[in-house]
Write an enzyme that holds these catalytic residues in place. Structure first.
Site, PDB file in Angstrom:
ATOM      1  N   SER A  88      10.657  -3.181   5.822  1.00 54.42           N
ATOM      2  CA  SER A  88      11.862  -3.936   5.477  1.00 54.42           C
ATOM      3  C   SER A  88      13.069  -3.033   5.624  1.00 54.42           C
ATOM      4  O   SER A  88      12.935  -1.799   5.708  1.00 54.42           O
ATOM      5  CB  SER A  88      11.764  -4.427   4.023  1.00 54.42           C
ATOM      6  OG  SER A  88      12.997  -4.866   3.516  1.00 54.42           O
ATOM      7  N   TYR A  97       9.953  -3.750  -5.113  1.00 53.82           N
ATOM      8  CA  TYR A  97       9.945  -4.121  -3.697  1.00 53.82           C
ATOM      9  C   TYR A  97      10.238  -2.905  -2.815  1.00 53.82           C
ATOM     10  O   TYR A  97       9.535  -2.652  -1.824  1.00 53.82           O
ATOM     11  CB  TYR A  97      10.990  -5.209  -3.463  1.00 53.82           C
ATOM     12  CG  TYR A  97      10.977  -5.786  -2.070  1.00 53.82           C
ATOM     13  CD1 TYR A  97       9.981  -6.676  -1.680  1.00 53.82           C
ATOM     14  CD2 TYR A  97      11.963  -5.458  -1.139  1.00 53.82           C
ATOM     15  CE1 TYR A  97       9.964  -7.220  -0.410  1.00 53.82           C
ATOM     16  CE2 TYR A  97      11.952  -5.998   0.132  1.00 53.82           C
ATOM     17  CZ  TYR A  97      10.950  -6.880   0.492  1.00 53.82           C
ATOM     18  OH  TYR A  97      10.930  -7.410   1.767  1.00 53.82           O
TER      19      TYR A  97
END
Length: 319
Positions: free
Chosen positions: A151, A164
């Site tokens: 990401s 995350y």
């Protein structure tokens, strides 16, 4: 030895590719893009309904996919899926470890261990399980490729997303290590790490639903009945602000990923990940302050900021 970095427009025709998290978003777009480019496709997701929708879309393209409901956090399920795909097609050339989930915005101090465990299980262990289960088949194909989705948050950190961010930095390290091993052993497998940014998927919605469910469970036994209305409003507000940042379509992201795969790139940066990657490289010390400023502008004063100030008032100044 494999030649990395060359452009191979035929990298999908007649190949077999497995895609996890294919029930929606980037995973679905990857599966459809692979099929359109002539690949045989195996898809999985924990969401049976979304997976069936993807399967129907693939069949509408005159493709006969292999489809399986799989929880990528479960090593046994992933291993069984890999074996089924290899038996069904006779070979597996590519695996796209795409499955992942988000988390509600919360500071390190306020994020419970269960949230870390859930995200590590899906976002990190899902990638590890998928890589390890499919790697023998990908190597045996003689022309393999492992594609792991990290990401933007595997490049740069952002406040209140520690669970995350932790998983996505870990995926980056795992994938880069795998690539060095394939090169060192001179194995016929290319490895790509993908860093999407601002892609319009269901991840923000799912994070909001999870956060609201957790909050309601937490406050259900409060004196006088359920509480937490102010926190619910904050969760809704943050989810809306986060969703407004997702401006790149899943189809655009998948196209960029498949182009990178065809070119044998070690890294594929999607959307604003390019600019932020440059920021981290050029101004590593300043990048944290830039992300804090961005976070404040995008989300405004956060509940976690207020909670931290209340804790400090109660405990007094740090020694």
């Amino acid at each position: 030895m494999r030649i990395f970095g060359r452009d191979r427009a035929d990298d999908f025709q007649g190949k077999v590719a497995a895609v996890s998290g294919a029930g929606s978003g980037i995973g679905r777009a990857l599966a459809l893009g692979l099929a359109a480019r002539g690949a045989g496709v195996a898809v999985s997701d924990v969401d049976a309904r979304g997976l069936q929708e993807t399967t129907d879309l693939l069949r509408a393209q005159s493709t006969d996919p292999h489809s399986a409901v799989v929880d990528v956090a479960d090593e046994t399920e992933v291993a069984a899926w890999a074996a089924e795909v290899a038996e069904h097609f006779g070979v597996v050339h590519q695996v796209y470890n795409n499955a992942g989930v988000g988390a509600p915005m919360s500071s390190v101090a306020d994020t419970p261990p269960a949230v870390y465990a859930r995200l590590l299980g899906i976002n990190l262990w899902g990638v590890i399980h998928g890589t390890r289960a499919f790697l023998p088949h990908v190597i045996a194909s003689g022309d393999g490729h492992v594609v792991n989705l990290s990401s933007l948050h595997g490049l740069v950190a952002q406040p209140n997303l520690s669970a995350y961010v932790t998983t996505k930095f870990a995926v980056r390290g795992f994938t880069e290590t795998l690539r060095t091993e394939m090169l060192r052993a001179d194995l016929p497998v290319r490895v790509t790490a993908v860093y999407p940014a601002g892609v319009a998927t269901n991840i923000a919605h799912h994070a909001k639903v999870t956060a609201l469910a957790d909050l309601r469970a937490e406050t259900a036994g409060a004196p006088g009945g359920p509480a937490g209305g102010g926190r619910e409003a904050a969760i809704e507000r943050e989810a809306a602000a986060f969703g407004a940042l997702l401006t790149t379509s899943a189809d655009t992201a998948a196209s960029a990923i498949l182009t990178g795969v065809a070119k044998g790139r070690a890294r594929v940066l999607v959307g604003e990940a390019r600019q932020l990657d440059a920021l981290v490289r050029l101004l590593p010390s300043a990048s944290a302050r830039v992300m804090v400023a961005f976070d404040r502008k995008a989300f405004g004063p956060s509940a976690t900021d207020r909670d931290a100030r209340r804790r400090q008032r109660r405990s007094g100044p740090c020694p």
